[in-house]
Scaffold this motif. Sequence first.
Motif, short mmCIF file in Angstrom:
data_model
loop_
_atom_site.label_atom_id
_atom_site.label_comp_id
_atom_site.label_asym_id
_atom_site.label_seq_id
_atom_site.Cartn_x
_atom_site.Cartn_y
_atom_site.Cartn_z
N UNK A 81 0.86 -1.05 0.11
CA UNK A 81 -0.15 0.10 0.18
C UNK A 81 1.05 1.27 0.43
N UNK A 82 1.70 1.52 0.79
CA UNK A 82 2.76 2.54 1.23
C UNK A 82 3.75 2.31 -0.35
N UNK A 83 4.14 1.85 -0.81
CA UNK A 83 4.75 1.09 -2.37
C UNK A 83 3.65 1.99 -3.10
N UNK A 84 2.54 1.68 -3.32
CA UNK A 84 1.26 1.78 -4.54
C UNK A 84 1.20 3.13 -4.13
N UNK A 85 1.61 4.16 -2.71
CA UNK A 85 0.57 5.95 -3.14
C UNK A 85 2.00 6.32 -3.65
N UNK A 86 2.71 6.27 -4.05
CA UNK A 86 3.35 6.54 -4.64
C UNK A 86 2.69 7.16 -6.03
N UNK A 87 2.02 6.84 -6.53
CA UNK A 87 0.89 6.96 -7.82
C UNK A 87 0.52 8.54 -6.93
N UNK A 88 0.28 9.14 -5.93
CA UNK A 88 -0.10 10.09 -5.81
C UNK A 88 0.99 11.26 -6.35
N UNK A 138 -3.46 11.12 1.85
CA UNK A 138 -3.99 11.73 0.86
C UNK A 138 -3.95 12.98 1.17
N UNK A 139 -3.74 13.24 2.57
CA UNK A 139 -4.06 14.61 3.50
C UNK A 139 -3.54 15.73 3.20
N UNK A 140 -1.70 14.54 2.89
CA UNK A 140 -0.73 15.21 2.72
C UNK A 140 -1.41 15.75 1.51
N UNK A 141 -1.04 15.27 0.41
CA UNK A 141 -1.43 16.14 -1.23
C UNK A 141 -2.24 17.01 -1.08
N UNK A 142 -3.99 16.70 -0.28
CA UNK A 142 -4.53 18.30 -0.06
C UNK A 142 -3.72 19.31 0.61
N UNK A 143 -2.85 19.45 0.93
CA UNK A 143 -2.81 20.04 2.34
C UNK A 143 -1.34 20.89 0.93
N UNK A 144 -0.65 20.07 0.41
CA UNK A 144 0.12 20.52 -1.11
C UNK A 144 0.00 21.37 -1.86
N UNK A 152 -4.87 14.43 -7.83
CA UNK A 152 -4.76 12.73 -7.17
C UNK A 152 -5.73 12.85 -6.48
N UNK A 153 -4.96 13.23 -5.55
CA UNK A 153 -6.32 12.67 -3.98
C UNK A 153 -7.60 13.38 -4.08
N UNK A 154 -8.33 14.00 -4.92
CA UNK A 154 -9.73 13.68 -4.87
C UNK A 154 -9.96 13.65 -5.96
N UNK A 176 -14.09 20.91 0.86
CA UNK A 176 -13.05 20.85 0.07
C UNK A 176 -13.16 21.92 -1.20
N UNK A 177 -14.21 22.42 -1.48
CA UNK A 177 -14.91 23.05 -2.83
C UNK A 177 -14.06 24.22 -2.12
N UNK A 178 -14.24 24.33 -0.80
CA UNK A 178 -13.87 25.86 -0.51
C UNK A 178 -12.38 25.99 0.00
N UNK A 179 -11.71 24.76 -0.03
CA UNK A 179 -10.47 24.80 0.65
C UNK A 179 -9.27 24.72 -0.68
N UNK A 180 -10.30 23.88 -1.81
CA UNK A 180 -8.94 24.32 -3.07
C UNK A 180 -8.23 26.02 -3.20
N UNK A 181 -7.41 25.54 -3.91
CA UNK A 181 -6.60 26.90 -4.10
C UNK A 181 -7.33 27.24 -5.44
#
Length: 233
Positions: free
Chosen positions: A30-37, A70-76, A83-85, A109-114
């Motif tokens: 799973x951890x390896x697969x998350x590289x797709x993010x 996913x939260x790390x990707x959203x925060x970036x 990808x997370x969305x 998320x709609x209100x958070x997305x830059x």
Amino acid sequence: MLICPGARLAIDMLDEDVAAKSPAFERLLVQQALGLVDTFPGNDIDRAADVLLGIVSKDPQAKALVDRRIEQALAAQKRQALVAIRMLGTWADGVGATPAAARQRISRLAAEVRDDLKVGAARLAGLHRGLSSFATTPPPAAVRDPGKAITEFMRGTGYGADDTARAKRIFADLGRRSQEPSELADPDAQEKLVAVLDGLPAKDWPAGSAVYDQLVHWSERRPVATPEIEAWG
């Protein structure tokens, strides 16, 4: 951004239940697969999300790994957020605890997305019912030809004429999907093309995703490198 062959292989192994009897090994996959993010929100993300959903629904520790990434990707607030969305949108179309949580996360998320991500997110809105909150009126402009979008970006961000011309040749070679040796066999060319794709505006993710898919196909063919290939610039 990397081609991430290990991440794609991990998804294949998880899909085939290779590690079903070993939760610890399954979490490593799973951890390896998350590289797709770190790639692009293309069609392969839907399959990855579906495979991961089956794992996180039964393993709280694996779920924690996925949720954290996913939260790390959203925060970036970069392309990885798209990808997370898309992963959340894939889950939101389902039933159960994880899809319900995905729908709740999307509603916030709609209100958070830059602002500079909103066009890219709007392009995802038509792909999954759960992402309809990202739809815009009017809808985003039609997706541009990948080669044109990317070379236009290169010209506007300081790449020289030689680099841009070489990129056009590589796009043409990738598009043919031939078995012939390619300029892309040059590691320097690979590095520069990856840098170009990484720098693309988030709204142009379909162009980046199309070229990324071609790069994946190319990497699986493993064309033979030629020793005398001139470097970009």
